[in-house]
Design a protein around this motif. Structure first.
Motif, short mmCIF file in Angstrom:
data_model
loop_
_atom_site.label_atom_id
_atom_site.label_comp_id
_atom_site.label_asym_id
_atom_site.label_seq_id
_atom_site.Cartn_x
_atom_site.Cartn_y
_atom_site.Cartn_z
N MET A 11 0.85 -1.13 -0.01
CA MET A 11 -0.18 -0.02 0.19
C MET A 11 0.79 1.32 -0.12
SD MET A 11 -2.57 0.82 3.44
CE MET A 11 -1.48 1.21 4.73
N PRO A 12 1.21 1.71 -0.93
CA PRO A 12 2.17 2.94 -1.23
C PRO A 12 1.22 4.42 -0.54
CG PRO A 12 1.15 2.58 -3.43
CD PRO A 12 0.87 1.39 -2.36
N HIS A 13 2.11 4.98 0.08
CA HIS A 13 1.37 6.16 0.54
C HIS A 13 2.18 7.53 -0.13
CE1 HIS A 13 -0.27 3.53 3.50
NE2 HIS A 13 0.82 3.10 3.77
N VAL A 14 1.56 7.82 -1.31
CA VAL A 14 2.28 8.95 -1.97
C VAL A 14 1.87 10.09 -1.58
CG1 VAL A 14 2.70 9.91 -4.37
CG2 VAL A 14 2.49 7.35 -4.07
N PRO A 15 2.68 11.12 -1.27
CA PRO A 15 2.13 12.66 -0.75
C PRO A 15 1.41 13.25 -1.86
CG PRO A 15 4.56 12.27 -0.22
CD PRO A 15 4.04 11.12 -0.94
N ARG A 16 0.24 13.83 -1.35
CA ARG A 16 -0.58 14.40 -2.28
C ARG A 16 -0.42 15.97 -1.97
NH1 ARG A 16 -6.18 12.13 -0.87
NH2 ARG A 16 -5.48 12.67 1.10
N LEU A 17 0.59 16.53 -2.66
CA LEU A 17 0.91 18.05 -2.35
C LEU A 17 0.03 18.95 -3.01
CD1 LEU A 17 4.74 17.66 -2.91
CD2 LEU A 17 3.30 17.35 -0.87
N GLY A 18 0.11 20.14 -2.68
CA GLY A 18 -0.50 21.08 -3.24
C GLY A 18 -2.02 21.48 -2.54
N SER A 19 -2.87 21.84 -3.55
CA SER A 19 -4.41 22.03 -3.23
C SER A 19 -5.06 20.85 -2.78
CB SER A 19 -5.14 22.88 -4.28
OG SER A 19 -5.13 22.09 -5.34
N GLY A 20 -4.62 19.56 -2.85
CA GLY A 20 -5.06 18.45 -2.69
C GLY A 20 -5.41 18.24 -1.35
N VAL A 75 -0.68 13.52 8.80
CA VAL A 75 -0.09 12.18 8.36
C VAL A 75 -1.31 11.49 7.74
CG1 VAL A 75 0.64 10.14 8.95
CG2 VAL A 75 1.71 12.21 9.67
N GLU A 76 -2.40 11.59 8.70
CA GLU A 76 -3.91 10.97 8.22
C GLU A 76 -4.24 11.56 6.95
OE1 GLU A 76 -5.78 9.90 12.55
OE2 GLU A 76 -6.06 11.83 11.70
N PHE A 124 7.56 17.74 6.04
CA PHE A 124 8.54 16.92 5.06
C PHE A 124 9.00 15.87 5.49
CE2 PHE A 124 10.65 16.60 1.10
CZ PHE A 124 12.05 16.38 1.57
N PHE A 125 9.51 15.86 6.59
CA PHE A 125 9.71 14.39 7.16
C PHE A 125 8.70 13.56 6.89
CE2 PHE A 125 13.35 16.57 7.88
CZ PHE A 125 13.99 16.72 9.12
N ALA A 126 7.72 13.91 7.54
CA ALA A 126 6.57 12.86 7.36
C ALA A 126 6.06 12.59 6.05
CB ALA A 126 5.16 13.88 8.20
N GLU A 127 5.95 13.34 5.02
CA GLU A 127 5.94 13.10 4.00
C GLU A 127 6.90 12.07 3.13
OE1 GLU A 127 4.72 17.45 2.69
OE2 GLU A 127 5.37 16.23 1.18
N GLU A 128 8.13 12.14 3.62
CA GLU A 128 9.01 11.36 3.01
C GLU A 128 9.06 10.00 3.85
OE1 GLU A 128 10.52 12.02 0.18
OE2 GLU A 128 9.38 13.89 0.29
N LEU A 129 8.96 10.16 5.08
CA LEU A 129 8.71 8.82 5.81
C LEU A 129 7.71 8.00 5.22
CD1 LEU A 129 9.48 10.04 9.56
CD2 LEU A 129 10.99 8.40 8.09
N LEU A 130 6.43 8.61 4.97
CA LEU A 130 5.48 8.12 4.53
C LEU A 130 5.32 7.31 3.06
CD1 LEU A 130 2.31 7.38 5.42
CD2 LEU A 130 1.66 9.26 4.32
N ALA A 131 6.03 7.96 2.27
CA ALA A 131 6.36 7.77 1.06
C ALA A 131 7.47 6.83 0.80
CB ALA A 131 6.54 9.09 0.13
N SER A 132 8.34 6.59 1.78
CA SER A 132 9.57 5.75 1.63
C SER A 132 9.41 4.19 1.61
CB SER A 132 10.81 6.52 2.45
OG SER A 132 10.32 5.84 3.87
N SER A 133 8.14 4.04 2.25
CA SER A 133 7.87 2.44 2.36
C SER A 133 6.57 2.06 2.56
CB SER A 133 8.65 2.27 4.01
OG SER A 133 8.44 0.77 4.29
N VAL A 159 1.45 2.31 13.47
CA VAL A 159 2.11 2.84 12.38
C VAL A 159 1.84 4.46 12.43
CG1 VAL A 159 2.32 3.44 9.82
CG2 VAL A 159 1.96 0.76 11.07
N LEU A 160 0.62 4.61 12.74
CA LEU A 160 0.45 6.21 12.66
C LEU A 160 1.36 6.84 13.90
CD1 LEU A 160 -1.26 8.71 11.81
CD2 LEU A 160 -2.96 8.21 13.22
N ALA A 161 1.18 6.12 14.96
CA ALA A 161 1.70 6.83 16.11
C ALA A 161 3.61 6.91 15.86
CB ALA A 161 1.60 5.96 17.34
N ASP A 162 3.96 5.96 15.25
CA ASP A 162 5.40 5.57 15.01
C ASP A 162 5.68 6.80 13.93
OD1 ASP A 162 7.55 4.33 12.71
OD2 ASP A 162 7.98 4.34 15.04
N MET A 163 4.87 7.14 12.87
CA MET A 163 5.34 8.04 11.97
C MET A 163 5.10 9.39 12.56
SD MET A 163 5.65 8.08 8.73
CE MET A 163 4.99 6.48 8.14
#
Length: 999
Positions: free
Chosen positions: A1-10, A243-244, A268-277, A255-259
């Motif tokens: 389940m990839p968690h890709v950051p949805r940046l911008g107005s989304g 993160v949610e 930014f850290f949260a985005e990259e941590l979420l997207a990296s695994s 997982v949410l608590a760890d993130m």
């Protein structure tokens, strides 16, 4: 389940309610013609860009014009005014008629906007020959060009704002070059009633102690139009919500608590941590590892493109990527599509760049050395084949240096320095020249730029170092130039090299002894020659140095001959310099009107020839002429004019730009016009000595305001640099003594003065500033003696008297043998002389109230803060003589002043004395009558404490325990409102509760 950051107005903006409200309020104020600036600070990745993007959307919805520019990290030299060029670029092609008219009316904007025609500038001439124009004409072009550009930018923003509000966003100011910082300071300091909002963002963690932006921020945040907004990491609730919002599906609670914990509130850290695994297990420990782990999922061609973009260090056009990457069009399109879809790259105005600088840094750091060199070489080749574009030479130099192509880099660095100088950015020019000098020996003679030699580079570097606030480096470069003189160089050119060294040595007192023999060496080379530029300038500089040596007749001869030579060959800048010296000499002769006439003439001549350094010197001495005569209002106005002129022209940290600012702050301190805080505080220029010199004015304000912790740090720094400059040595001594005095350490305060005078007498004996410092020491010695008499400590009384007598003797020696700048001791010196004599009258007993009355009157020339302190001293003497009514009046005056300025130590001292004397101060509760408060036992304990007895000795004499003595003493101190034993004794004596010991 990839968690890709949805940046911008989304993704809705999470948290930041308060910060966004403050930014929107600033937009609203700008719409009401209340110009403002916001400095948005935060760590990398905390969401500064996201917030200003949200603000931009809001401002545009309100009808504002939003202009955005970004600074780039392209090496030490930097690209002058890059964010302004980017932000203002849309103006050049605007279809809005008011905007187009505003731009066309300002040709100076051509320096930033390529579609705007720029007025042509004369080519600089750096020739070094006897009768040829050897002094760089570029200097005037640089200074005037910068002023024109600054005025043009301010003017176009102001004019556009008459039609619609303007929001100017400058991102990543921590990477701004010196010229950009100067323009930011210029614009913000002139925000008045325009409908303009400036927003600057910077990384808080990158602005380290000696970062060049740090001092500018300290200055700007004190301006009334400036608001600082700190963007902190998310709290736990906001981080969880963020993160949610990022996750495509609900995350398991663990997982949410760890993130949330691992991201530490950084979006930014949260985005990259979420997207990296996929499952967030086994996350990399370091952020770089997290970033690179995420990129490993991308295709090989995509990763290659990312490496190519990382090497560019800025936004890259598609054509450049195609050329440097070596990929075919289809492969490149697919790679870019993947990079954009996975949010590694974003597209800004048609250019590809990393979504976040940290991602670019991680990719760049991961390159192999050979890979990095080849890519930089490819970029250099592309830049070299593209002759268009602002900042081309700086980019070529950057990539050529990184690819080890030193011949190309050397030529590009020289040309980049030339471009920076034309833009009025001497600090940037210096950085380029320093890099050029570093690789000079690595480039063969045949590959070096035509018309340039090492000697010329050293001379230019010395000039720009001095203009940028680094006098030590200016001396070092000038000395290297003198050491590099070829034996076959003509005498006129050689004389100019020695003259430059002598001039640079003038900037620091610690190096002055070397200046006279150096200028004489220059003079020997041209003394027998006819009038020439070299001879005129050597004479003008020689006159400055001879005047500083107090060889006044020799200085007058040199200055008059410099004027004659300069007029013969038409060298206006050298003539202006000599006129300034003649004006200063007239001041020394007491010919004030003649002096000011010469100085005004020098200002006009310097301005007409574009000699800004000379102009600033003339303006400073004109202000100093009024300062010496006690005409503080005129002096304050002229110092401010000089400081403003220096700021406008990029010379705020040149020798006389600094001097004007220094005296401006000092006079404001005297006249009681204290700024709210460090409005004029230094911007941490390159040289720590220059910063320390500026602090010589601020340290006294810190002491006067009772900010003792900060004052102690400043005093310590001053002491560490005391050999560098007389001002530093004197300020370290005076402020250290004042600080100790207000803290009740009278003996230490007196000894600090004694030791300080001995130190600076080593290199500047009988300096008239010693009168003031010794007066402070005498006040401390008198207070020390008084306290010792109350304790019955005859040895300490004698020691304090002896030290005070020595300080008084030094004062009289300075008066008899010192040389006042204006020929006679002015109102300030006379007031401090009277103060020293009045303080000395208190060494053997109560001070002479009539002497202190004269001191109060003497400081009436405008030095109201010192006058308020002297009113306190006068009140003390009057109370000792039993004159309560006039003492109460003096205390009331001093208290009113201390209240208005929030001068904490003075206010406390006045209130303490009023309480002990049972004097009612306006607005305060009446002092308590303590006569009947003490019991017989408490009075008996105090009597013995006054004689210097310890608690044990008191107990033995009164047949009570040491603990009981302590109890009685504590009660007595509480009743008397005292915090120390000695203070309790003093209050008891003042109330008549104890019989005074014989002196």
């Amino acid at each position: 389940m990839p968690h890709v950051p949805r940046l911008g107005s989304g993704i809705p903006l999470v948290g930041r309610v308060d910060e966004l409200a403050r930014l929107r309020a600033a937009v609203d104020r700008a719409r009401r013609a209340e110009a403002a600036a916001v400095l948005l600070a935060g760590d990398a990745g905390v969401g500064k860009t996201r917030l200003v993007t949200e603000l931009g959307g809001h401002a545009e919805s309100q009808g504002a014009l939003v202009l955005t520019g970004r600074c780039l990290d392209v090496g030490e030299g930097g690209l002058p005014y890059l964010p302004f060029a980017e932000a203002l670029a849309p103006l050049a092609t605007s279809g809005d008629d008011p905007v187009a008219r505003a731009v066309r009316a300002r040709p100076a904007l051509g320096r930033l906007l390529p579609l705007v025609p720029e007025a042509p500038a004369a080519a600089p001439d750096f020739a070094m020959a006897g009768d040829v124009d050897v002094r760089p004409r570029l200097r005037a072009e640089v200074d005037l060009g910068q002023l024109q550009l600054f005025d043009a930018v301010l003017g176009v923003l102001s004019e556009i704002s008459e039609h619609r509000p303007v929001v100017l966003v400058l991102e990543d100011l921590h990477w701004a070059d010196g010229s950009t910082r100067n323009l930011v300071s210029f614009l913000i300091s002139r925000l008045r009633a325009q409908r303009v909002l400036m927003v600057g963002t910077y990384r808080e963690e990158d602005v380290y102690r000696r970062h060049p932006l740090r001092g500018l921020l300290v200055e700007l945040v004190r301006l009334p139009a400036v608001e600082r907004v700190e963007l902190r990491p998310f709290g736990e609730a906001d981080a969880r919500a963020f993160v949610e919002a990022l996750a495509e599906k609900p995350l398991p609670p663990d997982v949410l608590a760890d993130m949330v914990a691992r991201s530490e509130g950084n979006p930014f850290f949260a985005e990259e941590l979420l997207a990296s695994s996929d499952d967030c297990d086994d996350l990399p420990a370091g952020l770089a590892e997290v970033l690179l782990a995420r990129l490993e999922r991308l295709g090989q061609d995509t990763r290659r493109v990312l490496r190519v973009v990382a090497v560019a260090g800025e936004g890259v056009a598609h054509a450049a990527l195609a050329e440097v990457s070596g990929l075919g069009e289809l492969e490149l399109d697919e790679a870019l599509r993947e990079a954009v879809q996975h949010h590694a790259l974003v597209i800004e105005r048609g250019f590809y760049q990393f979504r976040h600088a940290l991602l670019q840094e991680a990719v760049y750091a991961d390159l192999l050395p050979g890979e990095r060199t080849r890519m930089h070489a490819a970029y250099a080749t592309r830049v070299r084949t593209n002759p268009q574009g602002r900042g081309r030479e700086a980019k070529l130099a950057y990539h050529s240096l990184r690819s080890k192509d030193f011949p190309t880099a050397l030529t590009a660095l020289v040309q980049a320095a030339d471009e920076a100088a034309r833009l009025g950015a001497p600090g940037t020019a210096l950085r380029h020249l320093e890099q050029a000098l570093e690789i000079w020996d690595a480039v063969p003679d045949s590959a070096r730029p035509e018309g340039y030699g090492e000697l010329k580079l050293l001379m230019e570097a010395s000039h720009y170092a001095g203009a940028s606030g680094d006098p030590e480096r200016a001396i070092a470069f000038a000395r290297s130039a003198a050491e590099a003189l070829p034996p076959d160089l003509d005498r006129g050119s050689a004389a100019m090299v020695w003259r430059r060294l002598a001039e640079s040595l003038l900037s620091l007192d610690g190096s002055f002894d070397e200046a006279p023999p150096t200028i004489e060496r220059a003079w020997e080379l041209v003394a027998d020659a006819g009038p020439s530029r070299a001879r005129a300038w050597v004479l003008a500089t020689r006159a400055q140095i001879q005047r500083a040596e107090l060889r006044l007749e020799d200085a007058r001869w040199s200055a008059e001959n410099a004027v004659a030579d300069a007029r013969t060959v038409g060298i206006g800048d050298a003539e202006a310099s000599a006129l300034v010296t003649l004006g200063a000499l007239a001041d020394s002769d007491g010919k004030v009107d003649q002096a000011r006439q010469r100085l005004v003439e020098g200002v006009a001549k310097a301005r007409s020839t574009g000699a800004l350094h000379v102009e600033l010197r003339a303006m400073y001495y004109l202000a100093l002429s009024h300062d010496d005569q006690g005409e503080l209002d005129q002096a304050l106005r002229l110092y401010r004019s000089g400081a403003d002129r220096a700021e406008e022209t990029g010379l705020a940290w040149s020798a006389f730009g600094l001097n004007s600012r220094l005296r401006y702050v000092s006079v404001r301190y005297l006249v009681g016009d204290w700024p709210d805080d460090a409005v004029e505080r230094p911007r941490s220029p390159v040289s720590s000595t220059v910063t320390t010199i500026m602090n010589t004015a601020w340290v006294h304000l810190m002491v006067a305001r009772g900010r003792f912790a900060e004052a102690e740090r400043l005093v310590a720094d001053l002491r560490a640099h005391w050999r560098s400059d007389l001002w530093i040595a004197m300020a370290a001594t005076a402020s250290g003594s004042e600080l100790a005095y207000w803290q009740g350490e009278y003996e230490r305060a007196a000894r600090l003065v004694r030791d300080g005078v001995a130190r600076f007498d080593e290199f500047y004996p009988r300096a008239l500033g010693g009168i003031r410092i010794c007066a402070l020491g005498l006040e401390a010695a008198a207070a020390w003696a008084t306290e010792a008499r109350l304790r019955g400590d005859t040895a300490a009384v004698a020691e304090a008297g002896e030290l005070g007598a020595a300080l008084l003797a030094h004062v009289r020696d300075c008066v008899e043998h010192g040389t006042p700048r204006s020929g006679t001791i002015g109102p300030e010196g006379q007031a401090w002389l009277l103060r020293a004599e009045a303080a000395a009258s208190g060494l053997a007993g109560p001070a002479d109230a009539s002497l202190w009355a004269k001191v109060v009157e003497a400081f009436g020339y405008g030095a109201v803060y010192e006058q308020a302190i002297c009113r306190l001293r006068h009140a003390e003497a009057l109370l000792a003589a039993g004159d309560t009514a006039p003492a109460a009046q003096e205390l009331g005056e001093a208290h009113a002043f201390a209240e208005r300025l929030e001068a904490g130590p003075l206010r406390t001292a006045v209130r303490d004395l009023a309480r002990r004397a049972r004097v009612e101060l306006p607005g305060l509760a009446p002092a308590r009558d303590v006569v009947d408060l003490l019991t017989e036992r408490e009075r008996a304990v105090l009597e013995r404490v006054a004689l210097g007895r310890t608690n044990r000795q008191v107990g033995e004499e009164l047949y009570i325990s040491e603990k009981t003595v302590s109890v009685h003493l504590s009660r007595a101190m509480a009743k008397l409102g005292a915090s120390r034993r000695a203070e309790a004794v003093a209050i008891a004596y003042d109330r008549g509760l104890l019989a005074r010991a014989a002196p």
